[in-house]
Design a protein around this motif. Structure first.
Motif, PDB file in Angstrom:
ATOM      1  N   ALA A 198      96.920  71.429 -63.998  1.00 53.27           N
ATOM      2  CA  ALA A 198      96.618  70.207 -63.252  1.00 53.27           C
ATOM      3  C   ALA A 198      97.865  69.402 -62.938  1.00 53.27           C
ATOM      4  CB  ALA A 198      95.636  69.349 -64.051  1.00 53.27           C
ATOM      5  N   LEU A 199      98.915  69.550 -63.739  1.00 57.10           N
ATOM      6  CA  LEU A 199     100.149  68.820 -63.479  1.00 57.10           C
ATOM      7  C   LEU A 199     101.107  69.589 -62.586  1.00 57.10           C
ATOM      8  CD1 LEU A 199     100.836  67.327 -67.027  1.00 57.10           C
ATOM      9  CD2 LEU A 199      99.850  66.186 -65.052  1.00 57.10           C
ATOM     10  N   LEU A 200     101.127  70.894 -62.692  1.00 56.69           N
ATOM     11  CA  LEU A 200     102.103  71.677 -61.943  1.00 56.69           C
ATOM     12  C   LEU A 200     101.663  71.930 -60.500  1.00 56.69           C
ATOM     13  CD1 LEU A 200     103.132  74.297 -64.669  1.00 56.69           C
ATOM     14  CD2 LEU A 200     104.331  72.225 -63.968  1.00 56.69           C
ATOM     15  N   GLU A 201     100.397  72.237 -60.286  1.00 54.94           N
ATOM     16  CA  GLU A 201      99.931  72.577 -58.936  1.00 54.94           C
ATOM     17  C   GLU A 201     100.090  71.424 -57.943  1.00 54.94           C
ATOM     18  OE1 GLU A 201      95.992  74.064 -59.084  1.00 54.94           O
ATOM     19  OE2 GLU A 201      96.623  76.127 -59.472  1.00 54.94           O
ATOM     20  N   PRO A 202      99.724  70.180 -58.267  1.00 55.83           N
ATOM     21  CA  PRO A 202      99.897  69.094 -57.279  1.00 55.83           C
ATOM     22  C   PRO A 202     101.348  68.847 -56.897  1.00 55.83           C
ATOM     23  CG  PRO A 202      98.343  68.442 -58.976  1.00 55.83           C
ATOM     24  CD  PRO A 202      98.983  69.700 -59.450  1.00 55.83           C
ATOM     25  N   VAL A 203     102.242  68.879 -57.899  1.00 56.75           N
ATOM     26  CA  VAL A 203     103.648  68.646 -57.576  1.00 56.75           C
ATOM     27  C   VAL A 203     104.201  69.797 -56.749  1.00 56.75           C
ATOM     28  CG1 VAL A 203     105.921  68.170 -58.551  1.00 56.75           C
ATOM     29  CG2 VAL A 203     103.887  67.298 -59.687  1.00 56.75           C
ATOM     30  N   LEU A 204     103.767  71.015 -57.069  1.00 54.06           N
ATOM     31  CA  LEU A 204     104.197  72.168 -56.278  1.00 54.06           C
ATOM     32  C   LEU A 204     103.715  72.028 -54.826  1.00 54.06           C
ATOM     33  CD1 LEU A 204     105.429  75.006 -56.078  1.00 54.06           C
ATOM     34  CD2 LEU A 204     103.200  75.917 -56.802  1.00 54.06           C
TER      35      LEU A 204
END
Length: 704
Positions: A198-204
């Motif tokens: 949930a934290l990595l996908e949005p920033v990516l």
């Protein structure tokens, strides 16, 4: 003391024990879940803020592109860009900025799909489900505690059934708690993995969308054609800066020169030790500020500073806050000018004619002498003589020719330039060349006579004040004022009568605008500011002007006599119309008059109402003609059928109104003087102006 054992997940084997250690671990995992919720919520808000910012950039780029394209629609009075270089350059900038707005819209959509949506899904599914399971786990634990407490209170003497029910209740609640604990612990263990996603996908997704956005801009902007365009604009801007710097230096030098040469002009009266310039004795025109003496009731007086100038042999003045000049004095051969000492002031002189005089004050002797010499030179040449019918090049009085040029430009935009009066009273035709030896066509009739008088009062005549009603009502209204009746079917406007004058043509918006200009100029010259308030009523047959208080008709025109109407191109409150008027001398000569009004509403509304009324009147006329034609055809058919009868030797005649048959021969026993019998025709009656009276219905023969 036991050593600290690191942990990364909850043991599912100990879910049923619910020991203090397990409860502590569950509390730790629940606190981590709440911290994760707070962090992800903030990240979601920031991502949404980025999307909103890009949407605002999209809107801002679009608005800027529209604003840059709108530059070409602005008409500057002082325009030094004759080749439209700035307009074309701004159009290219606008097209590029419009394309940039589409990029911002694309990146906003990509950030919303790749960053905001995953965070929203994680918050609405994972974290919301975690909160629900935590609530169910707590409820199951409380139910299990109640069941165990109930079973523990059972005594030996209690019935076997109650102990069995308590035991079954403990079984059910412990099973439910165990199952709920297993799912809850498993969800918290899986959350340790899902929160990383949930934290990595949005920033990516955010970085991927931003990189694609900048790559798109680089591929579109870094091209040779755009590079050449930007370099040319930079070189042009640099050259403009250099020209501006040169113009600034030249202007500063000119300012210093003007200041040096204007030292004497700073004094109201130059000092005695400075040599003053002598007055110019050959002037025939002059303008500048003077103090004008105003008298009230012949006793009290005050001085007012005005801009005074000479135009067309008239001494004009423009007071502060006004745009047009008013007449101070008409200069003619009897004009006398001399210095005086009015109110014990300096540099005062007086200009007098056989009709009036005006007292003026200059700032110094030289200015006073030049004004006196200018007026003397004009008076010596005759000044303004009415008998010669000399028309000045422009009847618009003002400080300069600016207002006249504005009027001619507006008239040209309408589609026709108004005729320009010349000193000989003719109209200067544009685009026509005349040379000696070439035969030219005879001159056309002037649209407006140069010596046409202007009527500022609303004069009425018997032909123009006929009643709107017809029939017997005219007899009732004879000998008294006609009162306008309020009717919802009629259109009313509040207007002020400005003036009227005769014209030689019956149409033309340029003619109406020229009449408006002459009337307003004449009012300004003669200081006529009071107008007649009227109520303008438009019916299907007449245009009526009545007194707004008493509704007494002051003037009315039949719609068939109104040949043309138009509103002014710039001042939309002004409206005028041209009326045909028959000559009473017995000759078949048609005269035309143009009436000008100032309406409370837009003049276009008055013109629209006139157009609707004229259309309705035309339709009624066509309908009336159609009915009359049909009645004549039926009458002719009836007479033909009667003539074919064998007993008819002489066909009957039709009455003048076409409603009755007049039979020849006398009835038996009638006197020789008896009138022939009358037989009514079975035809559709023509539209009558009034309904028949009861006496007419009883004795139809009296109508014949």
């Amino acid at each position: 003391m036991a050593a600290y054992t690191p942990f990364d997940k909850l043991p599912l084997e100990s879910a049923l024990e619910d020991c203090p250690e397990i409860r502590t671990l569950v509390g730790i995992f629940a606190a981590d879940s709440q911290s994760l919720r707070d962090y992800v919520t903030t990240l979601h808000q920031l991502s949404s803020k980025l999307v909103a910012a890009h949407n605002q950039l999209t809107s801002a780029y679009q608005d800027m592109a529209k604003h840059l394209k709108a530059y070409k629609n602005i008409k500057f009075s002082v325009d030094n860009d004759k080749e439209d270089v700035v307009s074309s350059t701004l159009d290219k900038f606008a097209s590029q900025i419009s394309e940039m707005s589409s990029w911002e819209h694309i990146v906003a959509t990509q950030i919303a799909d790749g960053s905001v949506y995953p965070l929203s899904r994680f918050i609405d599914t994972e974290l919301h489900e975690m909160d629900t399971m935590a609530s169910l786990h707590q409820t199951a634990g409380l139910d299990m505690e109640k069941a165990i407490t109930r079973y523990s209170r059972c005594r030996r003497k209690d019935p076997e059934v109650e102990r069995r029910e308590a035991n079954e209740d403990v079984y059910v609640t412990r099973k439910k708690f165990h199952q709920m604990a297993l799912h809850y612990y498993a969800k918290m263990n899986l959350l340790q993995y899902s929160h990383k996603i949930a934290l990595l996908e949005p920033v990516l997704g955010l970085l991927v969308a931003t990189r694609a956005h900048y790559n798109m801009g680089h591929d579109t902007l870094v091209v040779p054609t755009l590079e050449d365009f930007l370099s040319n604009v930079s070189v042009s801007a640099k050259s403009v800066h250099e020209e501006q710097l040169k113009e600034r230096n030249d202007t500063l030098e000119l300012i210093d020169s003007i200041i040096t040469q204007s030292q004497l002009m700073y004094y109201a009266q130059p000092p005695p030790d400075i040599a003053a310039l002598p007055p110019d004795t050959t002037l025939t025109t002059k303008s500048g500020y003077l103090n004008v003496q105003k008298k009230y009731m012949g006793v009290m007086s005050s001085w007012e500073r005005q801009y005074v100038f000479v135009e067309g042999g008239n001494l004009m003045g423009v007071a502060k806050g006004e745009a047009v000049g008013s007449l101070l004095l008409e200069i003619d051969s009897s004009t006398v000018v001399h210095a005086t000492e009015a109110d014990d002031r300096l540099h005062v002189f007086q200009v007098a004619t056989s009709k009036k005089y005006v007292t003026l004050q200059a700032l110094n002797d030289r200015e006073r002498d030049e004004w006196m010499l200018t007026i003397h030179n004009l008076g010596k040449d005759g000044g303004y003589v009415k008998d010669e019918k000399v028309v000045p090049p422009s009847l618009l009085s003002g400080v300069s020719q600016f207002f006249a040029d504005k009027f001619h430009a507006a008239s040209a935009a309408i589609g026709s330039t108004p005729p320009t009066p010349t000193m000989g009273g003719s109209v200067a035709a544009t685009g026509a060349t005349a040379s000696s030896g070439v035969t030219t066509s005879p001159p056309e009739v002037m649209a407006i006579p140069p010596d046409a008088p202007i009527m500022f009062d609303l004069l009425t005549s018997p032909e123009e004040t006929l009643d709107l009603n017809s029939g017997a009502e005219n007899d009732e209204c004879a000998g008294r004022d006609v009162v306008l009746k309020e009717d919802e079917s009629r259109t009313f406007f509040g207007v002020r009568f400005l003036g009227s004058m005769g014209v030689n043509v019956d149409r033309g918006q340029s003619v109406v605008c020229e009449v408006m200009r002459r009337i307003l100029a004449a009012r300004a010259i003669h200081n006529l500011f009071s107008t007649t308030e009227l109520k303008l009523c438009i019916t299907n047959t007449h245009l009526v002007l009545a007194d707004p208080a008493s509704n007494v008709v002051r003037l009315q025109h039949s719609l068939r006599d109104i040949a043309y109407w138009a509103a002014h191109a710039e001042n939309h409150k002004l409206v005028g119309y041209i009326v045909r008027q028959s000559d009473n001398s017995g000759l078949e000569i048609t005269k035309y008059s143009c009436f000008v009004y100032e309406a409370d509403v837009s003049g276009t509304d008055v013109c629209s109402a006139l157009g609707v009324a004229a259309k309705n009147a035309y339709e009624q006329l066509v309908e009336k003609k159609t009915i009359e034609k049909k009645r004549k055809q039926e009458t002719r058919l009836l007479l033909d059928n009667i003539a074919q009868l064998p007993d008819i030797s002489d066909p009957p005649n039709v009455s003048s109104d076409g409603q009755f048959l007049i039979l020849d021969g006398d009835l038996p026993g009638d006197s020789p003087t008896h009138s022939p019998p009358v037989v009514p025709l079975c035809l559709p009656p023509a539209p009558a102006p009034r309904p028949p009276s009861p006496s007419d219905e009883e004795h139809p023969e009296s109508e014949a």
